[in-house]
Design a protein around this motif. Structure first.
Motif, short mmCIF file in Angstrom:
data_model
loop_
_atom_site.label_atom_id
_atom_site.label_comp_id
_atom_site.label_asym_id
_atom_site.label_seq_id
_atom_site.Cartn_x
_atom_site.Cartn_y
_atom_site.Cartn_z
N ASP A 172 -7.67 -4.76 -11.29
CA ASP A 172 -8.30 -3.81 -10.38
C ASP A 172 -8.30 -2.44 -11.03
OD1 ASP A 172 -8.70 -5.40 -7.74
OD2 ASP A 172 -6.66 -5.88 -8.35
N SER A 177 -4.25 6.13 -9.12
CA SER A 177 -4.44 5.24 -7.97
C SER A 177 -5.01 3.89 -8.39
CB SER A 177 -5.37 5.90 -6.95
OG SER A 177 -5.61 5.02 -5.87
N ASP A 184 -3.67 8.52 -3.75
CA ASP A 184 -4.62 9.62 -3.67
C ASP A 184 -5.13 9.93 -5.08
OD1 ASP A 184 -6.08 11.90 -3.33
OD2 ASP A 184 -4.46 13.10 -2.46
N VAL A 201 -0.37 2.15 -5.46
CA VAL A 201 -1.29 1.22 -4.82
C VAL A 201 -2.08 1.95 -3.75
CG1 VAL A 201 -1.52 -0.95 -3.56
CG2 VAL A 201 0.29 -0.68 -5.28
N ASN A 202 -3.40 2.03 -3.92
CA ASN A 202 -4.28 2.76 -3.00
C ASN A 202 -3.76 4.17 -2.74
OD1 ASN A 202 -6.02 0.57 -2.76
ND2 ASN A 202 -4.89 -0.31 -1.03
N ALA A 208 0.83 -1.20 0.00
CA ALA A 208 0.00 0.00 0.00
C ALA A 208 0.86 1.25 0.00
CB ALA A 208 -0.92 0.01 1.21
N SER A 233 -6.88 1.01 -7.04
CA SER A 233 -7.74 0.72 -5.88
C SER A 233 -7.86 -0.78 -5.70
CB SER A 233 -9.13 1.34 -6.08
OG SER A 233 -9.02 2.74 -6.27
N VAL A 234 -7.41 -1.28 -4.54
CA VAL A 234 -7.35 -2.72 -4.35
C VAL A 234 -7.38 -3.07 -2.87
CG1 VAL A 234 -4.82 -2.68 -4.34
CG2 VAL A 234 -6.01 -4.77 -4.99
N THR A 235 -7.90 -4.24 -2.56
CA THR A 235 -7.85 -4.79 -1.21
C THR A 235 -6.73 -5.80 -1.14
OG1 THR A 235 -10.23 -4.49 -0.89
CG2 THR A 235 -9.13 -6.03 0.58
#
Length: 389
Positions: free
Chosen positions: A245, A286, A280, A277-278, A206, A288-290
């Motif tokens: 993603d 960006s 701004d 990774v994640n 992250a 966006s991923v879990t």
């Protein structure tokens, strides 16, 4: 009677014969292969010329195999008194010109009234070859007005290419350019190349950057410019770069919400796009991923990456190809580790090394960790342990 032979001394004189100094001719180009609406730069060196205003007449041919589809012999003026002669070949008509040619000033010493700008041979579909020594310089490939900081006109030669099958697509009528001068021949193939995608890392956490690198000579429109090409965010961008993603392209970038690929330097043909990774979305591209998860990036090859209205039919529009290139990155956070580097001493305190891959934000730069991280070290007597610093 014995015969006695007497050899007299013979003096031989060596006569020095003057050697003729022959001119050396070389022909080089910015690429051996190019494709699309842009430019390839040609440089001819002829040591027989050493004065400003010298000119040569090289022959440029557009060929389909060995069949000549178009030919022209333009007059090209030297760069000062260097004996070097620069010109460009392009499939774009007036309005698109090279950004930073070496020769932009007419010497005034020759008999032809050239303009203060580069020499460009433009492939055209017309009734015959043309000459325009006062063509407006127009814009460079990044849509910047050239006349603001550089030159005003182009010494333009139009090379008429025969449309053999009468389909209006001149770009499919030839597959190479041949430059002939001073007993030398130089061939430049006209064919598209294949895109390949890589990245600067195979694992990212992250907040870290992933620099995607795409190599394709077809996107290198101008060898004298750091080229930039962009696609609108959404379906268009996803058709070029597909990510498992979603990528939210930065609204703070020029031409907001565009996916922008920037060449690493003039004439490299290597283009980069940085995603975080994640990150701004207001200032960064960006992803966006879990976490943790694997992510694959897939790039769609193109033979033409930018649309230029003045280009010849066949290379005037963005043209995707069937091939793709993919690269996978594992997205996960890793625990940091602290290692003692030397035995602790009272005056020296503790010397420790902190290892944390997640804090390697930019692989091309020296990252720093800001803030404090208290360390509790238990001594051998447990309750008499000290708090490290």
């Amino acid at each position: 009677m014995a015969a006695i032979l007497v050899f007299g001394a013979v003096a031989a004189g060596l006569i020095a014969v003057p050697q003729t100094a022959y001119a050396a001719v070389t022909i080089t180009s910015s690429a051996d292969t190019f494709y699309g609406p842009g430019f390839v730069r040609v440089l001819i060196t002829d040591t027989a010329f050493d004065e400003a205003g010298d000119t040569i007449f090289p022959t440029i041919e557009a060929r389909d195999g060995n069949s000549v589809r178009g030919t022209i012999a333009p007059e090209i003026e030297a760069i000062g008194g260097s004996g070097q002669f620069e010109f460009f070949i392009s499939l774009a008509d007036a309005g698109l010109s090279p950004a930073n040619p070496t020769k932009v000033t007419e010497s005034g010493a020759g008999g032809t009234d050239f303009g203060d700008g580069p020499f460009v041979v433009r492939v055209i579909d017309g009734a015959g070859n043309t000459v325009d020594l006062a063509e407006d310089s127009g814009d460079n490939a990044n849509a910047v007005d050239i006349s603001v900081n550089s030159y005003d006109v182009v010494n333009s030669y139009g090379m008429d290419v025969d449309d053999g099958d009468a389909d209006g697509d001149i770009a499919d009528e030839f597959d190479n350019f041949r430059i002939v001068y001073g007993g030398q021949t130089h061939v430049i193939d006209f064919e598209d190349s294949t895109a390949t995608l890589t990245a600067d890392r195979t694992e990212a956490g992250a907040g870290t950057e992933i620099v995607l690198s795409m190599t394709d000579a077809d996107a290198n429109v101008d060898p004298t410019l750091v080229d930039v090409f962009a696609f609108d965010e959404g379906a268009t961008a996803e058709a070029v770069l597909n990510s498992q993603d979603d990528i939210d392209y930065s609204a703070a970038a020029p031409d907001s919400d565009d996916m922008r690929w920037v060449e690493t330097g003039q004439n490299t043909g290597i283009f980069e796009l940085t995603v975080v990774v994640n990150g701004d979305p207001a200032t960064q591209n960006s992803l966006s991923v879990t976490l943790p998860v694997g992510n694959s990036f897939t790039f769609r090859d193109h033979s033409v990456y930018e649309e230029f209205a003045t280009a010849l039919t066949g290379v005037e529009e963005t043209t995707p190809e069937s091939g793709t290139s993919s690269f996978s990155v594992t997205l996960r956070n890793r625990d940091g580790a602290v290692q003692l580097q030397a035995d602790p001493t009272i005056p020296g305190g503790l010397v420790v090394q902190l290892t944390d891959a997640d804090r390697n934000v930019d692989t091309g730069d020296d990252d720093t960790i800001e803030g404090t991280a208290p360390l509790d070290l238990a001594g051998s007597r447990g309750s008499r342990g000290r708090r490290g610093r």
